[in-house]
Design an enzyme around this catalytic site. Structure first.
Site, mmCIF file in Angstrom:
data_model
loop_
_atom_site.group_PDB
_atom_site.id
_atom_site.type_symbol
_atom_site.label_atom_id
_atom_site.label_comp_id
_atom_site.label_asym_id
_atom_site.label_seq_id
_atom_site.Cartn_x
_atom_site.Cartn_y
_atom_site.Cartn_z
ATOM 1 N N GLN A 140 13.259 51.123 -11.674
ATOM 2 C CA GLN A 140 13.515 52.495 -11.218
ATOM 3 C C GLN A 140 14.537 52.452 -10.075
ATOM 4 O OE1 GLN A 140 9.835 51.706 -11.721
ATOM 5 N NE2 GLN A 140 10.549 52.143 -13.759
ATOM 6 N N LYS A 160 20.869 47.556 -13.357
ATOM 7 C CA LYS A 160 20.187 46.479 -12.633
ATOM 8 C C LYS A 160 19.974 45.256 -13.522
ATOM 9 C CE LYS A 160 16.802 49.339 -11.834
ATOM 10 N NZ LYS A 160 17.387 50.613 -12.312
ATOM 11 N N ASP A 199 18.656 53.283 -13.949
ATOM 12 C CA ASP A 199 19.680 52.997 -14.964
ATOM 13 C C ASP A 199 21.049 52.712 -14.366
ATOM 14 O OD1 ASP A 199 17.680 53.502 -16.837
ATOM 15 O OD2 ASP A 199 18.169 55.638 -16.903
ATOM 16 N N GLY A 247 13.716 50.349 -18.340
ATOM 17 C CA GLY A 247 14.438 49.842 -19.504
ATOM 18 C C GLY A 247 15.676 49.160 -18.975
ATOM 19 N N HIS A 248 15.675 47.848 -18.958
ATOM 20 C CA HIS A 248 16.790 47.084 -18.400
ATOM 21 C C HIS A 248 17.529 46.393 -19.535
ATOM 22 C CE1 HIS A 248 14.569 46.822 -14.259
ATOM 23 N NE2 HIS A 248 14.793 48.045 -14.673
HETATM 24 P P1 GDP Z 1 18.954 49.487 -15.564
HETATM 25 O O1 GDP Z 1 17.736 50.245 -15.927
HETATM 26 O O2 GDP Z 1 19.377 49.729 -14.163
HETATM 27 O O3 GDP Z 1 18.852 48.026 -15.885
HETATM 28 O O4 GDP Z 1 20.127 50.084 -16.492
HETATM 29 P P2 GDP Z 1 20.038 50.372 -18.072
HETATM 30 O O5 GDP Z 1 20.083 49.086 -18.804
HETATM 31 O O6 GDP Z 1 18.929 51.303 -18.375
HETATM 32 O O7 GDP Z 1 21.359 51.210 -18.280
HETATM 33 C C1 GDP Z 1 22.611 50.691 -17.966
HETATM 34 C C2 GDP Z 1 23.476 50.698 -19.246
HETATM 35 O O8 GDP Z 1 24.819 50.445 -18.919
HETATM 36 C C3 GDP Z 1 23.092 49.614 -20.230
HETATM 37 O O9 GDP Z 1 23.358 50.058 -21.530
HETATM 38 C C4 GDP Z 1 24.028 48.454 -19.859
HETATM 39 O O10 GDP Z 1 24.292 47.590 -20.949
HETATM 40 C C5 GDP Z 1 25.266 49.209 -19.468
HETATM 41 N N1 GDP Z 1 26.086 48.600 -18.414
HETATM 42 C C6 GDP Z 1 25.704 47.880 -17.336
HETATM 43 N N2 GDP Z 1 26.767 47.610 -16.548
HETATM 44 C C7 GDP Z 1 27.828 48.176 -17.149
HETATM 45 C C8 GDP Z 1 29.209 48.269 -16.801
HETATM 46 O O11 GDP Z 1 29.673 47.806 -15.778
HETATM 47 N N3 GDP Z 1 30.014 48.959 -17.663
HETATM 48 C C9 GDP Z 1 29.547 49.523 -18.818
HETATM 49 N N4 GDP Z 1 30.413 50.166 -19.588
HETATM 50 N N5 GDP Z 1 28.259 49.444 -19.167
HETATM 51 C C10 GDP Z 1 27.399 48.797 -18.330
HETATM 52 P P1 IMO Z 2 14.933 51.802 -14.863
HETATM 53 O O1 IMO Z 2 14.191 50.634 -14.275
HETATM 54 C C1 IMO Z 2 15.540 56.101 -15.083
HETATM 55 C C2 IMO Z 2 12.027 58.627 -14.423
HETATM 56 C C3 IMO Z 2 11.586 59.445 -15.621
HETATM 57 C C4 IMO Z 2 11.041 60.672 -14.924
HETATM 58 C C5 IMO Z 2 10.384 60.075 -13.679
HETATM 59 C C6 IMO Z 2 8.879 59.866 -13.827
HETATM 60 O O2 IMO Z 2 15.342 51.603 -16.269
HETATM 61 O O3 IMO Z 2 16.050 52.227 -13.971
HETATM 62 P P2 IMO Z 2 7.463 58.028 -15.133
HETATM 63 O O4 IMO Z 2 7.393 57.720 -16.595
HETATM 64 O O5 IMO Z 2 7.898 56.880 -14.293
HETATM 65 O O6 IMO Z 2 6.209 58.665 -14.636
HETATM 66 O O7 IMO Z 2 8.604 59.171 -15.035
HETATM 67 O O8 IMO Z 2 11.012 58.826 -13.462
HETATM 68 N N1 IMO Z 2 12.145 57.158 -14.652
HETATM 69 C C7 IMO Z 2 13.308 56.534 -14.829
HETATM 70 N N2 IMO Z 2 14.558 57.022 -14.922
HETATM 71 N N3 IMO Z 2 15.313 54.766 -15.130
HETATM 72 C C8 IMO Z 2 14.072 54.271 -15.002
HETATM 73 O O9 IMO Z 2 13.825 52.949 -14.918
HETATM 74 C C9 IMO Z 2 12.989 55.155 -14.886
HETATM 75 N N4 IMO Z 2 11.649 55.027 -14.780
HETATM 76 C C10 IMO Z 2 11.155 56.249 -14.615
HETATM 77 O O10 IMO Z 2 12.657 59.738 -16.478
HETATM 78 O O11 IMO Z 2 12.089 61.486 -14.503
HETATM 79 MG MG MG Z 3 17.099 51.615 -17.349
#
Ligand code: GDP
Ligand code: IMO
Ligand code: MG
Length: 442
Positions: free
Chosen positions: A225, A18, A15, A42-43
């Site tokens: 991840q 990416k 998270d 979850g991207h």
């Molecule tokens: P990922 O799994 O690495 O793709 O990240 P996620 O999408 O799960 O979580 C990142 C969250 O931060 C999402 O809600 C994005 O929309 C948000 N986000 C990404 N970059 C920025 C940033 O520079 N500033 C803020 N405020 N939010 C961001």
């Molecule tokens: P993105 O790509 C954050 C974490 C879960 C748990 C551990 C094992 O959005 O960054 P799993 O379901 O993979 O067997 O769970 O890994 N986890 C993540 N945490 N971002 C993710 O993906 C994750 N994918 C798995 O919360 O701790």
């Molecule tokens: Mg994510």
């Protein structure tokens, strides 16, 4: 010769943002490729005021010129894939002829999800906090020759035979957990409908990517991840079921390692993690709660509140070393605006009473009796150590609209420069908000 294959890797616990970075960079890419993980990812991408949470389809999908590949290292839940395909089709995003799914991808089947949840319930207080998406059980089936590849959906009779065989075995295990068994016929009915939507996208992505590499197409490998969840390099068992480091590009997509060029490490300006497991710099106080709210730190996949804490550069340094990161993107720096003081963890100290997994090696390496590098920590050490912090003065200004590094508040510049110096890797991109256009390029 500069390579045309670049990789995005999360350097923390996931998270990091990416998805946003991939969407941004995909403008100049011919291919965006997922190569590991499943819909535990979850991207989030935010384009033209609309937010898309992506779990399987690569985050380059809103760039019409970018082809999207789900390569063989990814495991696929058909229902999730179909709901994403339908979401984009409804929004008028063309997928035919630009979404390619490897015929080698393994399936996440209903019993994998049931087993994931059953194991978690059985662990009780010691639960790992998985996403419950069946990731661990599906990857273990792959490794124990019990998996079923997506390709097998083409030969329905054979698929039915394999599915029935596996479900019967898994139902026996589920019985021992006192969990309702999987209804074979009902699930087969569902799968037979889903496969009609998915199969037209299934192909030999190895050939496709070999050709793309040979033709010097621009390819972006979208890691899911992050390094701290890597099956080998995480504090196991607080891991995910796949290898998440860039080496996985080879096994997960068939692209030879010497073809890989830039490796972009995504570093969130603070730390978050979902699920259980050690988190040395965690903030469990009022400040932590504020960061959670301000940073909207709620899981894209499960909606769980993410734990948050200070930036842990000891861990990020390790992530960069093991991944061969060549450049950095900092994200969510805007969330730190308004804090009076900000801390960065620059090392770990272990109380003398704790025996490290490899104390001699770590002590030799650091030449200080109680300092321990991240790589020598298992989850036991990570739970017991004390982070060594460097404190920074904060800044008040809202920085979301800033476009040049020199226009950032001085204290914000100092914070970013420190990260760059500590890691010894150039920072190329600073994300200042969730929207595509909110970034500073360096
Ligand atoms: P990922 O799994 O690495 O793709 O990240 P996620 O999408 O799960 O979580 C990142 C969250 O931060 C999402 O809600 C994005 O929309 C948000 N986000 C990404 N970059 C920025 C940033 O520079 N500033 C803020 N405020 N939010 C961001
Ligand atoms: P993105 O790509 C954050 C974490 C879960 C748990 C551990 C094992 O959005 O960054 P799993 O379901 O993979 O067997 O769970 O890994 N986890 C993540 N945490 N971002 C993710 O993906 C994750 N994918 C798995 O919360 O701790
Ligand atoms: Mg994510």
């Amino acid at each position: 010769m500069p390579s045309n294959v670049s990789v995005i890797v999360g350097t923390q616990w996931g998270d990091e943002g990416k998805g946003k970075i991939v969407d941004l960079l995909a403008e100049s890419k011919d291919y965006v490729v997922r190569f590991q993980g499943g819909n535990n990812a979850g991207h989030t991408i935010v384009v033209n005021g609309k937010k898309y949470p992506l779990h399987l389809i690569p985050s380059g999908v809103l760039n019409p010129k970018a082809n999207c590949v789900i390569a063989n290292g990814v495991i696929i839940d058909l229902e999730v894939l179909v709901s994403e395909i339908e979401m984009f089709t409804k929004d008028g995003v063309k997928l035919a002829g630009r979404l390619f799914i490897s015929d080698r991808c393994h399936l996440i089947l209903p019993y994998h999800k049931a087993l994931d949840l059953a194991y978690e319930n059985a662990r009780g207080k010691g639960k790992l906090g998985t996403t419950g998406r069946g990731i661990g059980p599906a990857y273990s089936d792959k490794a124990s020759y019990n998996g079923i590849r997506i390709y097998e959906l083409k030969n329905w009779d054979l698929f039915v035979e394999k599915f029935k065989f596996q479900t019967k075995i898994k139902n026996e295990i589920l019985k021992t957990f006192k969990v309702t068994p999987i209804n074979i016929n009902k699930e087969l009915e569902k799968i037979s409908e889903l496969r009609k939507i998915v199969l037209p996208f299934v192909t030999d992505t190895f050939q496709l990517l070999q050709k793309a590499v040979a033709q010097k197409k621009n390819i972006l490998m979208e890691g899911a991840q992050a390094v701290m969840l890597d099956l080998d390099f995480s504090p196991y068992p607080y891991s995910t079921g796949s290898n998440t480091i860039p080496g996985m590009v080879n096994t997960g997509a068939g692209i030879p390692i010497q073809k890989i060029g830039d490796i972009l490490g995504v570093v969130k300006a603070y730390t978050s993690r979902v699920g259980s497991g050690p988190f040395p710099t965690e903030l469990t106080d009022k400040l932590g709660a504020e960061l959670q709210q301000k940073g909207a730190e709620f899981g894209t996949t499960t909606g769980r509140t993410r734990r948050v804490g200070w930036l842990d550069l000891e861990a990020v340094k390790f992530a960069c070393e093991v991944s061969g990161v060549t450049e950095i993107a900092i994200t969510k720096i805007d969330i730190l605006s308004g804090l009076k003081k900000i801390k960065i963890c620059v090392g770990y100290e272990l109380p003398p009473s704790v025996i490290a997994r490899s104390p001699e090696r770590s002590r030799r390496m650091t030449k200080q009796p109680n300092k321990i590098p991240y790589s020598s920590c298992g989850y036991v050490e990570l739970e017991k150590l004390t982070p060594i912090y460097k404190e920074f003065s904060g800044w008040k200004e809202d920085i979301m609209k800033v476009k040049n590094f020199k226009d950032l508040p001085k204290n914000c510049q100092d914070y970013i420069k420190f990260i760059e110096k500590f890691l010894g890797i150039p920072i190329k991109l600073i994300s200042t908000g969730p929207k595509r256009e909110e970034y500073i390029s360096i």
